[in-house]
Design an enzyme around this catalytic site. Sequence first.
Site, PDB file in Angstrom:
ATOM      1  N   GLY A   4      31.074  -4.853   7.607  1.00 23.26           N
ATOM      2  CA  GLY A   4      30.825  -5.015   9.030  1.00 23.26           C
ATOM      3  C   GLY A   4      31.944  -5.658   9.832  1.00 23.26           C
ATOM      4  N   LEU A  53      25.956  11.090   5.331  1.00 23.77           N
ATOM      5  CA  LEU A  53      26.163  12.244   6.207  1.00 23.77           C
ATOM      6  C   LEU A  53      25.170  12.158   7.368  1.00 23.77           C
ATOM      7  CD1 LEU A  53      28.075  14.670   5.799  1.00 23.77           C
ATOM      8  CD2 LEU A  53      26.149  15.904   4.819  1.00 23.77           C
ATOM      9  N   ASN A 111      33.280   8.497  14.376  1.00 25.96           N
ATOM     10  CA  ASN A 111      33.472   7.811  13.107  1.00 25.96           C
ATOM     11  C   ASN A 111      34.903   7.301  13.039  1.00 25.96           C
ATOM     12  OD1 ASN A 111      32.973   7.076  10.307  1.00 25.96           O
ATOM     13  ND2 ASN A 111      34.180   8.873   9.716  1.00 25.96           N
ATOM     14  N   HIS A 153      37.822   6.577  10.202  1.00 27.74           N
ATOM     15  CA  HIS A 153      38.164   6.853   8.808  1.00 27.74           C
ATOM     16  C   HIS A 153      39.497   6.163   8.491  1.00 27.74           C
ATOM     17  CE1 HIS A 153      37.854   8.990   5.033  1.00 27.74           C
ATOM     18  NE2 HIS A 153      39.146   9.204   5.121  1.00 27.74           N
TER      19      HIS A 153
HETATM   20  C1  GAR Z   1      36.524   0.733   7.268  1.00 25.84           C
HETATM   21  O1  GAR Z   1      37.821   0.604   6.759  1.00 25.84           O
HETATM   22  C2  GAR Z   1      36.257   2.162   7.661  1.00 25.84           C
HETATM   23  O2  GAR Z   1      37.393   2.825   8.152  1.00 25.84           O
HETATM   24  C3  GAR Z   1      35.810   2.735   6.354  1.00 25.84           C
HETATM   25  O3  GAR Z   1      35.013   1.749   5.766  1.00 25.84           O
HETATM   26  C4  GAR Z   1      35.484   0.484   6.180  1.00 25.84           C
HETATM   27  C5  GAR Z   1      34.308  -0.320   6.678  1.00 25.84           C
HETATM   28  O4  GAR Z   1      34.652  -1.668   6.847  1.00 25.84           O
HETATM   29  N1  GAR Z   1      35.087   3.964   6.553  1.00 25.84           N
HETATM   30  C6  GAR Z   1      35.094   4.960   5.670  1.00 25.84           C
HETATM   31  O5  GAR Z   1      35.693   4.918   4.617  1.00 25.84           O
HETATM   32  C7  GAR Z   1      34.275   6.176   6.093  1.00 25.84           C
HETATM   33  N2  GAR Z   1      34.540   7.286   5.229  1.00 25.84           N
HETATM   34  P1  GAR Z   1      33.678  -2.645   7.627  1.00 25.84           P
HETATM   35  O6  GAR Z   1      32.265  -2.466   7.067  1.00 25.84           O
HETATM   36  O7  GAR Z   1      34.215  -4.020   7.320  1.00 25.84           O
HETATM   37  O8  GAR Z   1      33.753  -2.320   9.101  1.00 25.84           O
END
Ligand code: GAR
Length: 189
Positions: free
Chosen positions: A12, A86, A101, A103
């Site tokens: 988060g 998804l 989103n 990525h």
């Molecule tokens: C982030 O780095 C985001 O880009 C990635 O998960 C992390 C979440 O971090 N998302 C993906 O890999 C989606 N395929 P967070 O929970 O600390 O924000």
Amino acid sequence: MKRLAVFVSGGGTNLQRIAEYFAPNPEVEIACVVSNNKEAYANQRAKNLGIPLLSVDKAYFTSDLFVERMKSLDIDLIVLAGFLWLIPQNLIDAFPNKIINIHPALLPKYGGKGFYGHHVHEAVVAAHEKESGITIHYVNEKYDSGDIIFQKTVALSPSDTPDDVAAKIHVLEQENFPVVIERLLFDKK
Ligand code: GAR
């Protein structure tokens, strides 16, 4: 008033940053955080931030009831911030071009099922990439393949470990994600 829903599955840090960025702005509110993971630290962050938390299981998340719930909250933009399921077609249809989103790589490279979080950075290092970056994109019915809104690259050095890459990506996310969200909400160039 613009209303966001932020979907989370993990730590988060993006949720935290988005909430803090918009806190001084009376025009933007995070109406709810949707979490599919009971153990996610993001859930605690939502509570600490005073944002209503909606925990979902697969059956509810894919139901029309969930779509109705999102509609009833009058959401302007759904933000996937480390959300790993998804998005079902009924939600996409109900929020056309209103689901985005982030990525942690330069799509279309290192995207698709299984490419999330640290797996992405490990693959980038294994391939000896000279750069990586972030991609913010619209969400469609396939993983990581909707139209790209924004990308930012960062140089990698040959000695970078997956943790080093993750740290560089984290900085890019913190700097850019809220700004891009703001631009989309207010249609700023
Ligand atoms: C982030 O780095 C985001 O880009 C990635 O998960 C992390 C979440 O971090 N998302 C993906 O890999 C989606 N395929 P967070 O929970 O600390 O924000």
